[in-house]
Structures are given as C-alpha cells and as structure tokens.
Design a protein around this motif. Structure first.
Motif, PDB file in Angstrom:
ATOM      1  N   VAL A 222      -2.760   8.874 -77.820  1.00 30.67           N
ATOM      2  CA  VAL A 222      -2.108  10.178 -77.992  1.00 30.67           C
ATOM      3  C   VAL A 222      -3.133  11.313 -77.980  1.00 30.67           C
TER       4      VAL A 222
ATOM      5  N   ALA B 299       0.306   3.798 -75.091  1.00 30.23           N
ATOM      6  CA  ALA B 299       0.322   3.573 -76.537  1.00 30.23           C
ATOM      7  C   ALA B 299       1.155   2.349 -76.906  1.00 30.23           C
TER       8      ALA B 299
ATOM      9  N   ASN C   1       3.367  12.731 -70.460  1.00 29.32           N
ATOM     10  CA  ASN C   1       4.057  12.174 -71.631  1.00 29.32           C
ATOM     11  C   ASN C   1       4.414  10.714 -71.419  1.00 29.32           C
TER      12      ASN C   1
ATOM     13  N   THR D 207       1.293   8.519 -71.561  1.00 27.81           N
ATOM     14  CA  THR D 207       0.836   8.373 -72.949  1.00 27.81           C
ATOM     15  C   THR D 207       1.684   7.357 -73.690  1.00 27.81           C
TER      16      THR D 207
END
Length: 250
Positions: A211, A157, A150, A153
């Motif tokens: 994602v 991003a 997580n 990511t």
C-alpha cells in the motif's frame, strides 16, 4: 469380534487435521498464483497512467483517443454513503451537462473532496481513457476507486497475504504429518500460537509495503525481510518457551 479401529491418542494430530491444513494452504497458494498472474496487466496500466500527459499539452490523435489526462466540469447532484458488513462506500452523483446523463462515482475514502460536497456544487472531473480517476473542488483533489494503480495494489497486497498464510498452512501440514508419523506427544500451545502470530505480522508487513509504495522490487524486498524476521523470531521464541517449560537451557 473385530477390534475397534485405532485412533490417534488425545492431542496427537489426526489425518483429517493434516489433510485440512494441506487443502487450505494449497487453496491459498493457488489463489495467490492467480492474482500474481493478473498483476502484470494491472502494473502496466498503472505505469501508463503515471506517464500520461495533459491533453491540453499534447493534443492530436492522443487527445482524440483519450490516452491523456483530461478534465471537464460537472455539477453535484447528490452524495450518499453505502454501508456493508466490511466497510462504508462513498458515492457522488454528477451531472456533466451538455445533454449527457448523470453518472455515479465511488470515491476513495472520505476526504478531502467528498466530505465537502453539496448538491449544486461545481466540480472538476479528471479522466484518463475511459476511467474517471479523480474529482476536484477548487484546489482540492481526491481519487476515485477507478484510479489506475488501485487494482494492482489490491492484487499485490492480497496475493502476498494469501501466499504467506498458505505457506504457513502447508508448512504446518508437513509438521503435523511428521509428528503423527513419529507418534510425537501433543504439541504445546506455543508451537501453534507463536507461528500464527508471526504469520499475521509478516502478512501485515507485506500488505503495508504494497500500500505504501508502487515499486514492486521494494515491496518484495520488504515482504521477504518481514517474513524472515518474523519466522526467525518465532523459532527462537518457541525454543525458549519449550526450554523454560522443560527446565532446560534455551
């Protein structure tokens, strides 16, 4: 009397505007660089988590150190939803028993487990090292926000989005400086709006790729293709709109 200091004609970029765009762009690019510098560690942890095996299968020192996928039962004490200006957060408080104190988990999303939980329910807690990465209820599984991957990511991003917008602001600062130097007429609305829309589209493409997949090379490839397509379309559209306004051919 001394002559009043000259100022740029109305519509012509000011030095303050050029400086502001350059500072904002530089800050965004610097923030992106910091996130990218932290990315290798997060990606390494995510790879190790995906490669981890069940503690029941391997045992030994690996299981003793927690460097494997373990699970244990717990009882739901309560569930709650916290709300901020940006989003809602879903929490569950669990009692592991065996004299251990209750603890809270922040769930990722609403379902499929969290929305079905009630006080007193028996659940399965999934752990790896010191992280509780998931919660199970029967055949249902749901990740927590502590699940490895997580963080990587989010860093990737946000870093890509900051890099794209930072590059647009820096490019805009150079463009404004050039127009100011040659005393160009006021910029058309399309020359400002279209590149910004293109930047949003390119950033959206990059974030979606980050994602959707954990393959770094694929994310970078999609992000680069999105930037190239958005920028090319923006250039062609600005030229076309400029040609229509002046009555010349595109």
């Amino acid at each position: 009397m001394h002559p009043a200091p000259s100022s740029p004609p109305p519509g012509r970029p000011s030095l303050m505007g050029v400086t502001f765009a350059a500072m904002v762009g530089s800050a965004m690019v610097l923030a992106a660089a910091v996130l990218f510098a932290l990315l290798p560690g997060s990606l390494s942890e995510a790879r190790e988590f995906r490669a981890a095996r069940s503690c029941a299968e391997i045992g030994g020192s690996v299981a003793e150190n927690g460097d494997c996928l373990a699970e244990r039962p717990a009882t739901v004490v309560s569930t709650e939803t916290g709300r901020t200006r940006k989003a809602a957060t879903n929490w569950v408080t669990l009692d592991p028993g065996a004299g251990e104190p209750p603890f809270r988990l922040r769930m990722r999303g609403y379902g499929p487990v969290w929305e079905k939980l009630s006080p007193g329910d028996r659940v399965t807690v999934f752990t790896w090292r010191d992280k509780v990465w998931g919660l199970g209820a029967g055949e249902l599984r749901q990740a927590t926000t502590a699940k490895p991957g997580n963080t990587a990511t989010a860093q990737l991003a946000v870093g890509l989005a900051l890099l794209i917008f930072g590059a647009v602001f820096l490019r805009g600062a150079g463009w404004l400086h050039h127009r100011r130097a040659v005393r160009a007429p006021a910029a058309r609305t399309s020359q400002v709006v279209v590149p910004m829309v293109a930047a949003f589209l390119a950033a959206g493409t990059a974030v979606t790729a980050a994602v959707a997949t954990d393959r770094l090379w694929l994310v970078l490839l999609v992000a680069a293709a999105g930037c190239a397509a958005a920028w090319t379309a923006a250039v062609l559209l600005v030229r076309r709109l400029g040609g229509e306004r002046t009555g010349s051919a595109p």
